[in-house]
Design an enzyme around this catalytic site. Structure first.
Site, short mmCIF file in Angstrom:
data_model
loop_
_atom_site.label_atom_id
_atom_site.label_comp_id
_atom_site.label_asym_id
_atom_site.label_seq_id
_atom_site.Cartn_x
_atom_site.Cartn_y
_atom_site.Cartn_z
N HIS A 124 -31.05 -26.93 -1.08
CA HIS A 124 -30.10 -26.34 -0.13
C HIS A 124 -29.56 -24.99 -0.60
CE1 HIS A 124 -26.68 -27.49 -2.77
NE2 HIS A 124 -27.40 -28.58 -3.00
N ASP A 125 -29.41 -24.10 0.35
CA ASP A 125 -28.77 -22.79 0.15
C ASP A 125 -29.56 -21.85 -0.75
OD1 ASP A 125 -26.26 -23.46 1.66
OD2 ASP A 125 -26.08 -24.94 0.04
N GLY A 142 -29.98 -26.28 -5.99
CA GLY A 142 -29.25 -25.61 -4.93
C GLY A 142 -28.77 -24.23 -5.31
#
Length: 262
Positions: A124-125, A142
């Site tokens: 994520h991200d 992440g």
């Protein structure tokens, strides 16, 4: 000539998905709502696509790829987040690409013309640039940022919030827990350490001898001369007056929040 999507009869496509022209979708692939797939994408069998996800044209998903799944973050509470993929990428078997989180900017973004080989994972991200190669089992935690033309060898990975600068090279099994400056080679086998510059990669991308010499000089200033980081930055600032490449390196160092890999 028809430009309609070619969909295997066993595939399951949500009515809320949007498919571009000349898209092909293999057997037993599932595409959920709020997924947008650009023109000419080729999707193999047993893939899954969850939204919100936006995918540009000309991407290839070979098979068993999981795209746009929820972030693997306990803080995620179901907020609307996205995965955005550019064009011309290749994703091999069992690659996993997660959406962003509300607290991390809300978007995982992958650029253009990247190759992600089997079992690579983008969490994520993360922000991934263009023309990168992620070899088998590459893993990004992440919030990792990866510049253009980065090569990451098999079984290598980056700790959360790390940055990997443009033209860097991570050796097989290298695990990095700090920022990797542009042009830097990182040795493999457990905790990665700088091992010079990626001169061979730079030659292949058209860097001439003068540019490579300036980058080598900057690397020696940063890693070989034994200088405190503050003093090394002063010398790099002087070297950057005559080299855009050294300026890129210095800007990377000065913009970091995590410790530099040294």
């Amino acid at each position: 000539m028809s430009h309609s999507p070619r969909i295997h009869p066993t595939a399951a496509i949500d009515p809320g998905a949007r498919l571009g022209a000349d898209v092909s979708i293999g057997a037993f692939t599932v595409i959920g709502a709020d997924v947008e797939i650009g023109d000419g994408c080729q999707i193999g069998p047993h893939c899954s696509f969850s939204g919100p996800t936006r995918i540009g044209p000309g991407n290839r998903f070979i098979g068993h790829v999981a795209v746009g799944g929820e972030p693997q973050d306990k803080k995620y509470a179901g907020e609307r987040t996205e995965l955005v993929i550019g064009q011309g990428n290749v994703f091999r078997e069992f690659v996993t690409l997660n959406r962003g989180t509300g607290g991390g900017g809300g978007i995982t973004r992958i650029g253009d013309d990247n190759w992600m080989l089997a079992y690579a994972h983008v969490a994520h991200d993360c922000i991934v640039g263009n023309h990168c190669v992620f070899s088998n089992n590459t893993t990004l935690a992440g919030h990792v940022t990866v510049g253009d033309w980065v090569i990451i060898s098999g079984f290598a990975g980056a700790h959360q919030f790390c940055r990997i600068g443009a033209h860097a090279f991570l050796g097989m099994g290298a695990l990095v827990n700090g920022d990797v400056p542009p042009y830097t080679m990182v040795g493999g086998n457990s905790l990665g350490r700088p091992r010079g510059i990626n001169s061979e990669g730079l030659k292949r991308r058209g860097f001439d001898a003068e540019r490579i010499a300036a980058i080598k000089r900057a690397y020696r200033t940063l890693y070989v001369a034994g200088l405190p980081l503050a003093e090394a930055r002063e010398q790099l600032a002087a070297q950057a007056q005559g080299s855009d490449d050294v300026r890129l390196l210095l800007d990377f160092i000065e913009s970091g929040e995590r410790p530099l890999l040294r």
